[in-house]
Write a protein that holds these residues in place. Structure first.
Motif, PDB file in Angstrom:
ATOM      1  N   GLN A 201       0.849  -1.186   0.000  1.00 51.16           N
ATOM      2  CA  GLN A 201       0.000   0.000   0.000  1.00 51.16           C
ATOM      3  C   GLN A 201       0.886   1.237   0.000  1.00 51.16           C
ATOM      4  O   GLN A 201       1.748   1.403   0.866  1.00 51.16           O
ATOM      5  CB  GLN A 201      -0.940   0.030   1.203  1.00 51.16           C
ATOM      6  N   THR A 206      -3.302   3.551  -2.199  1.00 48.97           N
ATOM      7  CA  THR A 206      -3.549   2.564  -3.259  1.00 48.97           C
ATOM      8  C   THR A 206      -2.848   1.252  -2.936  1.00 48.97           C
ATOM      9  O   THR A 206      -1.682   1.248  -2.530  1.00 48.97           O
ATOM     10  CB  THR A 206      -3.047   3.080  -4.619  1.00 48.97           C
ATOM     11  N   TRP A 208      -1.280  -2.312  -4.236  1.00 49.41           N
ATOM     12  CA  TRP A 208      -0.641  -2.848  -5.433  1.00 49.41           C
ATOM     13  C   TRP A 208      -0.418  -4.343  -5.257  1.00 49.41           C
ATOM     14  O   TRP A 208       0.118  -4.788  -4.240  1.00 49.41           O
ATOM     15  CB  TRP A 208       0.695  -2.144  -5.688  1.00 49.41           C
ATOM     16  N   SER A 217      -3.596  -2.484  -9.542  1.00 50.40           N
ATOM     17  CA  SER A 217      -3.835  -1.507  -8.477  1.00 50.40           C
ATOM     18  C   SER A 217      -5.273  -1.655  -7.994  1.00 50.40           C
ATOM     19  O   SER A 217      -6.160  -2.072  -8.764  1.00 50.40           O
ATOM     20  CB  SER A 217      -3.593  -0.079  -8.973  1.00 50.40           C
ATOM     21  N   VAL A 219      -8.086   0.597  -5.698  1.00 46.73           N
ATOM     22  CA  VAL A 219      -8.452   1.790  -4.952  1.00 46.73           C
ATOM     23  C   VAL A 219      -9.929   2.066  -5.174  1.00 46.73           C
ATOM     24  O   VAL A 219     -10.439   1.881  -6.287  1.00 46.73           O
ATOM     25  CB  VAL A 219      -7.576   2.994  -5.384  1.00 46.73           C
TER      26      VAL A 219
END
Length: 356
Positions: A201, A206, A208, A217, A219
């Protein structure tokens, strides 16, 4: 022989819901969470050192990962379990075990916002809360006991990457999180089409996911295939690293990428031999990136120049699995051969006796 002082604490815990919603109880054996390691009187029969006869008292012959918690304690994840450096005392966390009570190899370590330490290993995941160790297995809802990565997000969730995909633990149950299926990396001895190598993070929140299906990704509940969007030329992704300028770097089978908003740049293409790919990435106190290429070669990158660190027979790192910068801006190199720190251009072997 290593003299071991046992601290026995008895505890029973009820493990919460599994992925399918079924309640499962896991009555722990008496929890002996810590074994303080004293100096061995003799290394003659030390099996850990049989390949490294010139190096006394290794933390472990293989150190896979290193982590520093919010209290400043260093954690070493090894093929012989987990070790915590508290002050100048190295403590073995001996109740992190498999479902059958055997030892495990620790592959990743993180800290949740409540201060619990989470460790992913070859037979599930484990949490350490003070003197309480809790072990979780497939019987508790994990999608696989073969865990390769673990990360805690800012909401308190624990994300677990395994050889069979990914799931998330909210403190009560494990829920599967579906990623696209990729391909098995046939150049590695252990691989799968669903393997998740790294979960990270960034400072913006976000998440990953580095997998054998590419880089993703996540979010605002939205999953994006970043490999496709930015032109990363391989789906074998090892890890994501964020430097102090908040730039993102991606280590892959095909090289080291600098990740931009809508494109990526392979800074190693045509410049170095990547072989089995780029591995761990870290940043030193001067802002230079350090990374591993083809498991054996160390490189630095200052934003313009790629320079291989010249290793010699008398000054070399282990076969490096992870590079890590601690709070004192010291670079650690851990892997096959033990744990080392780089100080003034020299690799210092850090054994069970330090130097810390």
């Amino acid at each position: 022989m290593i003299r071991i002082k046992l601290l026995v604490i008895t505890i029973s815990l009820l493990i919460l819901n599994s992925c399918n919603g079924k309640k499962t109880s896991n009555d722990l054996q008496p929890v002996n969470t810590e074994k303080k390691l004293n100096t061995p009187e003799s290394n003659t029969n030390n099996q850990e050192n049989k390949y490294f006869s010139s190096l006394d008292n290794q933390i472990s012959q293989v150190v896979r990962t290193i982590f520093q918690d919010s209290k400043g304690n260093l954690w070493f994840g090894t093929q012989n379990g987990a070790f915590k450096l508290q002050g100048d005392s190295l403590i073995q966390m001996d109740k992190i075990v498999s479902a059958s009570g055997k030892g495990v190899t620790i592959k990743d370590i993180t800290e949740a916002r409540d201060g619990k330490i989470w460790l992913g290993h070859t037979d599930g995941i484990s949490s350490v809360d003070g003197n309480i160790v809790t072990n979780y297995y497939e019987s508790d809802g994990l999608i696989s006991n073969d865990v390769w990565s673990v990360a805690a997000d800012d909401k308190g969730n624990i994300w677990i990457g395994t050889i069979e995909g990914m799931c998330v633990f909210d403190g009560e149950e494990f829920k599967a999180f579906k990623l696209p299926e990729g391909k098995k990396d046939k150049t590695l001895s252990i691989s799968s089409s669903k393997m998740v190598h790294n979960i990270y993070q960034d400072t913006k929140g976000t998440l990953w996911f580095s997998s054998n299906a590419g880089l993703f990704s996540y979010v605002n509940d939205s999953l994006t295939n970043v490999s496709e969007r930015t032109g990363i030329q391989t789906n074998f992704i090892n890890e994501v690293f964020e430097d102090k300028k908040e730039e993102l770097w991606v280590s892959t089978k095909a090289g080291l990428y600098n990740l931009k908003k809508d494109h990526s740049e392979n800074i190693t293409e045509g410049k170095i031999e990547t072989g089995k790919g780029i591995g761990s990435i870290a940043e030193d106190k001067n802002g230079n990136l350090w990374f591993v290429s083809d498991q054996h070669h160390l490189f630095t990158y200052d934003g313009e120049n790629l320079i291989e660190f010249e290793q010699t027979e008398n000054n070399k790192a282990p076969v490096t699995f992870e590079i890590f910068k601690d709070r004192d801006n010291r670079l650690w190199f851990v892997g096959f051969g033990g744990a080392y720190r780089l100080e003034n251009g020299n690799f210092i072997n850090v054994t069970r006796n330090g130097p810390w």
